[in-house]
Design an enzyme around this catalytic site. Structure first.
Site: not given
Ligand code: RUB
Length: 314
Positions: A123, A192
């Site tokens: 991701c 998340d």
């Molecule tokens: C984003 C996702 C990321 C986490 C952490 O999912 O799964 O790994 O949110 O991101 P989506 P961060 O694209 O559906 O929002 O480290 O930037 O908080």
């Protein structure tokens, strides 16, 4: 007039994923509540509560959204003006928390990366990338394998970011994870939500990667700010996994056939698959999740009435 248009616009951007990723969502919501608070002329509590509810109902899985709103809604004051100043101050504190935590996690996590390592990520996690970028800036000769992360292809954002830093990067399809795991020294993903029992909720496919990593004895590291830990799970609540539109997965001609299309956006990785969670207050085993929820977020197990929401937001 209280500017609800601003709140609605923010909500729309989060729902359609123009602003995405757990920490960006939290920061964006804090900025919005700060600006919104400035526009309230009367009935401060009522308006703030209404705005919070609109923002809370955007995406259900990332607890960073709840923790950001909750933090700001703990404002105090004798009259509306005092409450406004307190809410603005708390929003600024939260934004500062987001920014400093990411940098700190980069510094702590980079210590675990060795020169010459190949790192797999999934991701687009700004926090996981903070670790990778910091290690690279320290002069470590690393490479990254990034999954495309269907159906929304956040992996494309990741490879763009890494290439811009000059980090050698390979893009693979999600189903090639096990094929490449033999070449990988460490997996780093974002979060998340982290539950009280140390489970990780992150982009769909994360748990499969963790399974492959465990099979191949590759360390699996999670980059998570302490505001990604879920107080509600301490009180028995389950994390809601967002299920998005079928159109993100299949074209109209397939949907038209009447086939059922499922599109969960996140999955759960049990703590047994996680070696380390890197937070801004230290690198901890997943078993220490309760300590973070208690010491850092201020929620603890107590007899009597359980109160998990902030004063002005029940
Ligand atoms: C984003 C996702 C990321 C986490 C952490 O999912 O799964 O790994 O949110 O991101 P989506 P961060 O694209 O559906 O929002 O480290 O930037 O908080």
């Amino acid at each position: 007039m209280a500017n609800f248009k601003l709140v609605e616009e923010t909500a729309k951007k989060i729902i359609n994923m123009e602003v995405r990723g757990a920490s960006r969502i939290a920061r964006f919501v804090a900025e919005t509540l700060k600006e919104f608070a400035k526009t309230i002329e009367k009935n401060f509590d009522e308006n703030m509560k209404k705005a919070s509810e609109i923002l809370m109902n955007t995406r259900p899985t990332a607890v960073s959204l709840f923790n950001a709103i909750n933090y700001i809604m703990m404002y105090e004051g004798g009259d509306d003006e005092e409450k406004r100043q307190s809410a603005i101050r708390r929003a600024e504190e939260f934004i500062e928390w987001v920014d400093t935590a990411k940098q700190k996690i980069g510094e702590i996590g980079a210590k675990r990366i060795k020169d010459g390592w190949v790192i797999m990520t999934h991701c687009n996690s700004s926090t996981a990338l903070s670790i990778i970028k910091t290690a690279f800036k320290q002069g470590k000769n690393i490479e990254v394998i990034a999954t495309e992360s269907r159906p929304r292809y956040q992996g494309h954002l990741t490879v763009k970011e890494l290439v811009a830093e000059g980090i050698p990067t390979t893009l693979i399809v999600d189903s090639a994870v096990r094929y490449f795991m033999k070449d990988v020294d460490c997996v780093i993903v974002g979060a998340d939500t982290i539950t009280v029992n140390g489970a990780l909720i992150n982009k769909i496919g994360t748990s499969q990667i963790a399974l492959c990593a465990k099979e191949a004895r590759v360390p699996f590291m999670v980059a998570a700010e302490t505001y990604k830990f879920s107080p509600a799970t301490l009180f028995g609540e389950l994390v809601v996994i967002e299920e998005r539109d079928a159109k993100e997965v299949a074209p109209e001609e397939i949907i038209k056939l009447g086939v059922k299309v499922r599109n969960p956006a996140f999955d759960v990785t049990p703590r047994d698959y996680i070696d380390l969670i890197v937070t801004e207050i230290g690198a901890i085993p997943p078993e220490m999740a309760y300590v973070v929820i208690r010491e850092r977020l201020g929620y603890k197990l107590e007899m009597g009435e359980i109160r998990i929401s902030a004063k002005h937001f029940d």
